[in-house]
Structures are given as C-alpha cells and as structure tokens.
Scaffold this motif. Structure first.
Motif, short mmCIF file in Angstrom:
data_model
loop_
_atom_site.label_atom_id
_atom_site.label_comp_id
_atom_site.label_asym_id
_atom_site.label_seq_id
_atom_site.Cartn_x
_atom_site.Cartn_y
_atom_site.Cartn_z
N ASP A 1 0.81 -1.22 0.00
CA ASP A 1 0.00 0.00 0.00
C ASP A 1 0.85 1.27 0.00
O ASP A 1 0.30 2.38 -0.04
CB ASP A 1 -0.92 0.02 1.23
N SER A 2 2.16 1.13 0.10
CA SER A 2 3.00 2.33 0.25
C SER A 2 2.83 3.28 -0.93
O SER A 2 2.84 4.50 -0.76
CB SER A 2 4.46 1.94 0.42
N ALA B 1 3.24 17.19 6.40
CA ALA B 1 4.33 17.92 7.07
C ALA B 1 5.67 17.46 6.52
O ALA B 1 6.58 18.27 6.26
CB ALA B 1 4.25 17.69 8.58
N VAL B 2 5.81 16.16 6.31
CA VAL B 2 7.06 15.62 5.77
C VAL B 2 7.25 16.07 4.31
O VAL B 2 8.36 16.32 3.87
CB VAL B 2 7.06 14.08 5.88
N ARG C 1 11.20 9.75 2.38
CA ARG C 1 10.92 10.54 3.59
C ARG C 1 9.79 9.92 4.40
O ARG C 1 9.84 9.87 5.62
CB ARG C 1 10.51 11.97 3.17
N LEU C 2 8.78 9.43 3.70
CA LEU C 2 7.66 8.81 4.41
C LEU C 2 8.09 7.49 5.05
O LEU C 2 7.60 7.12 6.12
CB LEU C 2 6.49 8.58 3.45
N ASN C 3 8.98 6.77 4.39
CA ASN C 3 9.50 5.54 4.99
C ASN C 3 10.27 5.86 6.28
O ASN C 3 10.16 5.14 7.27
CB ASN C 3 10.41 4.81 4.00
N VAL C 4 11.05 6.95 6.23
CA VAL C 4 11.79 7.35 7.44
C VAL C 4 10.81 7.74 8.54
O VAL C 4 10.98 7.37 9.71
CB VAL C 4 12.75 8.53 7.11
N LEU C 5 9.76 8.44 8.15
CA LEU C 5 8.74 8.84 9.14
C LEU C 5 8.13 7.60 9.80
O LEU C 5 7.93 7.56 11.02
CB LEU C 5 7.64 9.66 8.44
#
Lengths: 512, 206
Positions: free
Chosen positions: A41-42, A69-70, A81-85
C-alpha cells in the motif's frame, strides 16, 4: 551495582531501545515505494500524500497530515521521507511500552538496577525486532502510527490514574482521549482501545459515582482527536486525483471512514477454518517474540493480576480484540492486526523480568547473582541473534523494483497512453510515479477493479478526459476508443515473496 | 486456592500459547488486495481477440505476451508451417539471474501444436532468433524449474540465435550498469528495441 533513578527508568529503557532498533530500521529501510512484503500500500499512501488526496479507506487522516508535514521538507524522494517517518514512528512506539513497564513494575518508586534495566530493554528490543513489527517499520504503512498512538494513550491513562490532583487526573485523561482519537485516524482498529481506557480510568470512580470526572475529559479528548477525520472531507472537496470514494457527501464520507468496502472481508469463513486461524494467530507472540519470553510473559501476567488488575483487564482486552480482528478479517495482511497482541505480550514479559528480579533479590545472594548475570545475558544474546538473523530476510534496501518498473513504464509510454491495471502492485507504484514524480501528466492509470465504482469513473472523466460511459475494452472492441489514447495493459505475475519475484509486463491493446 | 489462581491461570496461558505456537499449519495467505477485487464482466476481457480466420504460412503474427495466447495462435497454423513472431516493443525489466542482469524482453513460451491441436515438437534444425540491436551484453535464458538459465546462443550481427531450440520459455537478458534503475536512457533504449523471435521448422509428432 549501578542503578537508574526511578523517574528516568522508563525513559532510559524506552529511548535506548528505540534508538537501537531505529538503527536496524534505517539500515533495512525501503528506498522508495515497494510492491512486496508489508508495503504494497505504500504507493497508494505516498501518492495520496503527494497530491493531498484520500488514500484507500479509511482515509488514514493522521498519517496524511503527518505526511503533508514531511512533504514540506525538501530533502530527498517523498516516498523515502515517508519511509523514514514510519521508521521513526515505529521506534517511538516503543517508548510508551518502556514507560508503562517502568510505572507498573513491582519496585516502582525505587532505583532500578542496570542489569534489570538491560534485561527489560532486551525484551523490548525483541518486540521492536519481531518480524511483523520490523517489516511494518521500514516502509510507509499505518500500523506503526496506530501502535504509537494506542500505547501512548494507555500510558496517559495510567498517568491519569496515578496523578495526585484532580486537575492532573483530568489533564492526563483528556490527553489519553486525544491520543486515542488521533490513533483512530492512523488505523480504525485503535478504537478498540476505548474499552481498555475505560477500564483503566473509570473502574475506581464507578462505585463512588465519580467516574464522569475522568470519563468526561477522556471522551471530550477523544472527540477532539477524531476531528482529524475532517482532513478526509476537506481533501476530497479539493478533488485530488487520488480520492478514494470521493467522500464529499455525508453518506460517502461514512462509507470511506468506516471502511464499508472492506466489510465483506469480515467473517465469512467456516467455523473450522476460523478456529484454525485463531489457533495459528494465538501462537504469534511466541513465534514473533521467541520462546525465551514465554515464561516471562506468564510471570508478568501473575504480577499484573496481583498488583494492577485493571491494567491486566485492559491489556487482556487489547490482546483478545486484536486476536479477534486478525481472525475474523480476511486480507493479505490480516496477520498484522495481531500487532497489539504482541505489544501486550511484550509488556507482560517486561513486567515478568521485573518480577523475577524482585523474587531473586528477596532470595539468597547466590540466586540473586545468578539471575542478575544470566537473565540480561540470555535476553540480550537472543535479541542480538534474532536481529542479525532476520535482517537479511526482512531488509528492503534493495526493493527498488516497483519504482523502477513504474518509472520505466512512464518513460516509455506513448503520448496520451492509458495504462490498464488490475493489481495493487501495478496501480500503486504507477500512481506514485505519475503523481509524485511528475513529468507524464498526459498518461492515465486506470485500475479496472476500481472502474466498478461510479466515483472512480467520474474522477477519471474529470481528470483524464477519457470516455467513462462504457469500459475501455468495450469501446476498443467496437472501434470507438479514441485513437489518440493508446491502451496498454499492465500484467503482474507474482512468483515469490521477494521484491524481485514480481514479474511485470506491459502489452499493447489494439482494436481487432 | 484464590492466591494460587493467578499462577494457575498464567501457567495455563503459557501452555496455550506454546501449543498455539506449535500449530502445524499457517492459514493460506489471503489474496484480497487493497483495491476491491470485484471483476466486472464488461471489463474482464481487456485483451481483444485477434482477427478471426486461419493464418497462412509465413504470416507475421503479432505476439501477445502470454503462453496461452501463443498457444492459441499456434493452433491455427498448418502443421509444419514456418512461423515468424514479432514481439511488440514491450517492457520487462526485473532482476532475474544476477544483480545487474535484467530481463529486457518478454518471456516467450514456445508451445507448438498442429491445426488439430496435437502437440508437435521442434526439429533439431529449429532455431530461435532474437534481434536485439541495443541490448549490450545480451544473452538468451530459458526458464528451467523456476530459475532462468543461460542457453548457448550464436551471435550473428545484432541477432542471437539459439539452435537447436526446445519448447519452453525463453527471454533475453542484458547486463545493465550497477547504477540501475537510475540509468533511464539505456533502460529505455533496451526496452524499446525488444527481441524479435523466429520459430521455424515446426514438424508434427510421428
């Protein structure tokens, strides 16, 4: 023997383990959207963030707002960035567990021996490195956020219980409610934590008819937290290209946020299959957290029964309800619904370590020395071995195939192409490549499964300008499909569980 | 007894979890995806059927990339006919046999049957020819027991010729630079010049 002051015990354990597992998460982090493992789903979630849209039901507004925000940070690919989040959220979700265990331990209020703290930290690390937790921490998914909000909410409830002043109790109860409400915006199943909050907050006041003093701020807080769902409505009204269910009316809004489209996946199996699945899922704590924790879990259960029965009830409910959802819901990732059960097993096991340490401290010095030396060593060794063994298997560092596939397809697509898809693995990476990476605004991705919904056809009509009264296949067969919109079918064949095991082909469709 | 109840309950829980952990079989993974997988009859057939009618020998057939389609096409051929199959420009770029070795052609499943549907097999003189002008370092692979294995192929100009050829699934692979998938130009160039497959010398079984 070195000791940790009581007020820092939970934070020290939680922070150190969170930092440790965060390193493991970052080393195995997916570099972009993926089409294998936990992260199919990513692409949908990242594409929705990219366009400020509404991802698949239930809309996941909490993740969307954090994602926006990211998105504002101009650093690297949005999906990365979303994976890091997600990794940060997963690591942070260990904090409330560490804090709760420190607050509930038998010797709470006294200093904590470092050896005992290390053993507890190893138990928490085993949870952070459990395959189910780990695989959901390294790619954009919602479950790490759900876990973070659920357990922070329960920690706040425990603080409300322990607060001295009425104002303090009300403040913590309100915070617990807000966090629970926000958690439902991460995943709807967090709402199952509400009875657990009620057990913790209300059981004292029930007899004295003072329960409302905590119930009212908690309920008000939950209502405030749930306002996060307003995002879904606002985003839908802006008509983004990713707009599942187009929830611009009350009826459609409820359909999306309640996951109406997935309700048919609840139940439906025969009794035997359901029982077998429940039995299998019940074994998940041992399989995921290792056999080493089993006796500690049992000892922790005894400790909670004697010292904190309402916490026992609350966490027991969370575990049982998670097992129930995992059993009754049928999807490719239904195992993930047992994550709260693993967290409960971890909390109980951490308390089991504290209980064993307490019993050893009350015993003869030889036993005390044996336990002090053996238990942390055994648990730390288990965590290290477990992490080392699992890392290559779980790692998504090389999971670049979905992004490469989508990028290459869009690079090659003829001008005005319409790409027909009917697999999440094709649709979601293509959505991300199309809407987040930009560049091919002339290309349309058409998911044949979503075509059945009027909102999707209308959305395509508005955004892509293609005929939506009749299906592309029918128009193509009758020779009425517009010649300037070449049709391509994207086929997906899954040959294994690795990212490289997905075979994607693109084939042109032409009129007969 | 009441004092011992928690310990008894915990012991029972421990046994229950242990037994469950030893449960012999995991439930089969559900296939349900995020997008509701309800097929619509109207859109189910996304591949238009080829023009009706038998094809004469030496007809250029547009190959549709599935073994079922190729099999169907072959049924219409007269026994022993020569057949030229042209692969449309297509895209397949996934690691199949090494870190930088990518499939750059579709997987052609060569199944041969005569007009009456009987199996026929390729004669020892049969050959498969892949035309691959831009696929540097290309080689032909055959799918054997779910693993791609290189087959001997003679390089003739821009063509790679496999002879003798057997029925089975073939594909062209090429080595791409280590920085794949960021090297878009080469990937595109390779993909847009996908293989041309020639199957000839079809002979019926005795």
């Amino acid at each position: 023997m070195p000791r940790i002051p009581d007020r820092f015990a939970g934070a020290a354990i939680g922070l150190s383990v969170a930092a440790g597992v965060l390193v493991a998460y970052m080393l195995t982090l997916a570099p972009e959207v993926v089409w294998s493992g936990a992260g199919i789903d990513s692409g949908d979630l990242a594409a929705a963030v990219a366009v400020g849209g509404v991802p698949h039901p239930t809309g996941y507004p909490t993740l969307m707002l954090l994602g926006l925000a990211v998105r504002a940070i101009p650093l690297g690919d949005l999906a990365l960035r979303l994976n890091v989040l997600t990794a940060l959220a997963a690591a942070a979700s260990l904090m409330p567990l560490g804090l709760l265990a420190a607050r509930l331990r038998p010797g709470a209020g006294t200093v904590l021996p470092v050896s005992e703290a290390m053993a507890v930290a190893a138990v928490l690390a085993l949870y952070g490195l459990a395959p189910l937790v780990w695989s959901n921490a390294i790619v954009t998914e919602v479950y790490a956020f759900a876990s973070l909000f659920l357990w922070t909410s329960l920690y706040a409830a425990a603080r409300a219980l322990a607060a001295v002043t009425a104002e303090g109790k009300a403040r913590w109860a309100a915070a617990a409610g807000v966090l629970l409400g926000l958690g439902t915006g991460a995943h709807i199943t967090v709402a199952l934590g509400a009875p657990a909050l009620a057990v913790i907050l209300l059981s004292d006041g029930w007899r004295q008819r003072t329960a409302w003093r905590l119930a009212a701020p908690a309920a008000a807080g939950a209502a405030v937290g749930c306002t996060v769902y307003i995002y879904v409505l606002i985003a839908a009204l802006l008509d983004p290209p990713i707009n599942w269910g187009a929830p611009t009316t009350l009826e459609r809004f409820w359909s999306v946020v309640s996951g109406e489209v997935y309700r048919s996946r609840l139940g439906g199996s025969d009794v035997g299959a359901t029982a077998a699945k429940a039995a299998w899922l019940l074994g998940e704590p041992v399989r995921q957290l290792t056999w080493v924790l089993l006796p500690l879990l049992a000892v922790g259960g005894v400790s909670l029964t004697r010292r904190h029965p309402r916490i026992l009830l609350a966490t027991g409910w969370i575990a049982i309800s998670a097992l129930g959802v995992g059993t009754l819901y049928t999807s490719r990732d239904d195992q993930v619904f047992t994550l709260p059960m693993l967290a409960v097993a971890t909390l109980w096991s951490m308390l089991g370590v504290h209980e064993v340490a307490r019993l050893a401290a009350a015993g003869r010095s030889a036993i005390r020395r044996l336990v002090t030396a053996t238990l942390p060593t055994l648990l730390i060794a288990t965590a290290v071995i477990r992490g080392t063994e699992l890392a290559p298997e779980i790692s998504m560092r090389d999971a670049t195939h979905a992004g490469a596939f989508a990028h290459a397809v869009l690079v090659q697509a003829e001008s005005g192409s319409v790409l027909l898809t009917e697999d999440d693995r094709a649709t979601f990476p293509l959505w991300y490549a199309r809407y987040a990476s930009g560049g091919r605004t002339d290309v349309t991705i058409l998911d044949l499964r979503l075509w059945q919904f009027a909102w999707y056809r209308q959305l395509l009509g508005r955004h892509a300008g293609i005929p939506t009264e009749v299906s592309p296949a029918a128009l193509l067969a009758s020779g009425e499909w517009p010649a300037d919109r070449p049709l391509w079918a994207v086929d997906i064949e899954v040959r294994g569980t690795r990212s490289a095991d997905v075979l994607a082909t693109l084939r042109p469709l032409s009129p007969p | 007894m009441t004092r011992r109840l928690p310990a008894v309950a915990s012991a029972a829980l421990m046994v229950l979890l242990a037994v469950a952990a030893l449960w012999p079989s995991a439930p089969p993974p559900a296939r349900a995806q995020t997008a509701p997988d309800v097929r619509i009859r109207e859109t189910a057939a996304t591949s238009p059927e080829p023009p009706a009618g038998a094809r004469p020998a030496q007809t250029l057939v547009t190959l549709r990339l599935s073994s079922a389609a190729l099999d169907e096409d072959s049924r219409a051929l007269p026994a022993g006919a020569d057949l030229t199959l042209l692969a449309q420009p297509t895209y397949v770029a996934l690691p199949g046999a090494g870190p930088n070795l990518l499939r750059v052609s579709p997987a052609f499943t060569v199944t041969a049957r005569d007009a009456s549907g009987r199996d026929i097999e390729l004669s020892p003189a049969a050959r498969l020819t892949f035309i691959q002008p831009d696929a540097a370092g290309a080689s032909v692979f055959r799918l054997e027991r779910n693993a791609w294995r290189a087959v001997p192929a003679v390089k003739l100009g821009h063509a790679l010729v496999v002879q003798p050829a057997r029925t089975g699934t073939y594909a062209l692979f090429a080595e791409l630079p280590p920085d794949w998938p960021l090297h878009d130009d080469l990937l595109t160039a390779v993909a847009m010049n996908a293989a041309r497959l020639v199957v000839d010398d079809l002979v019926p079984n005795p």
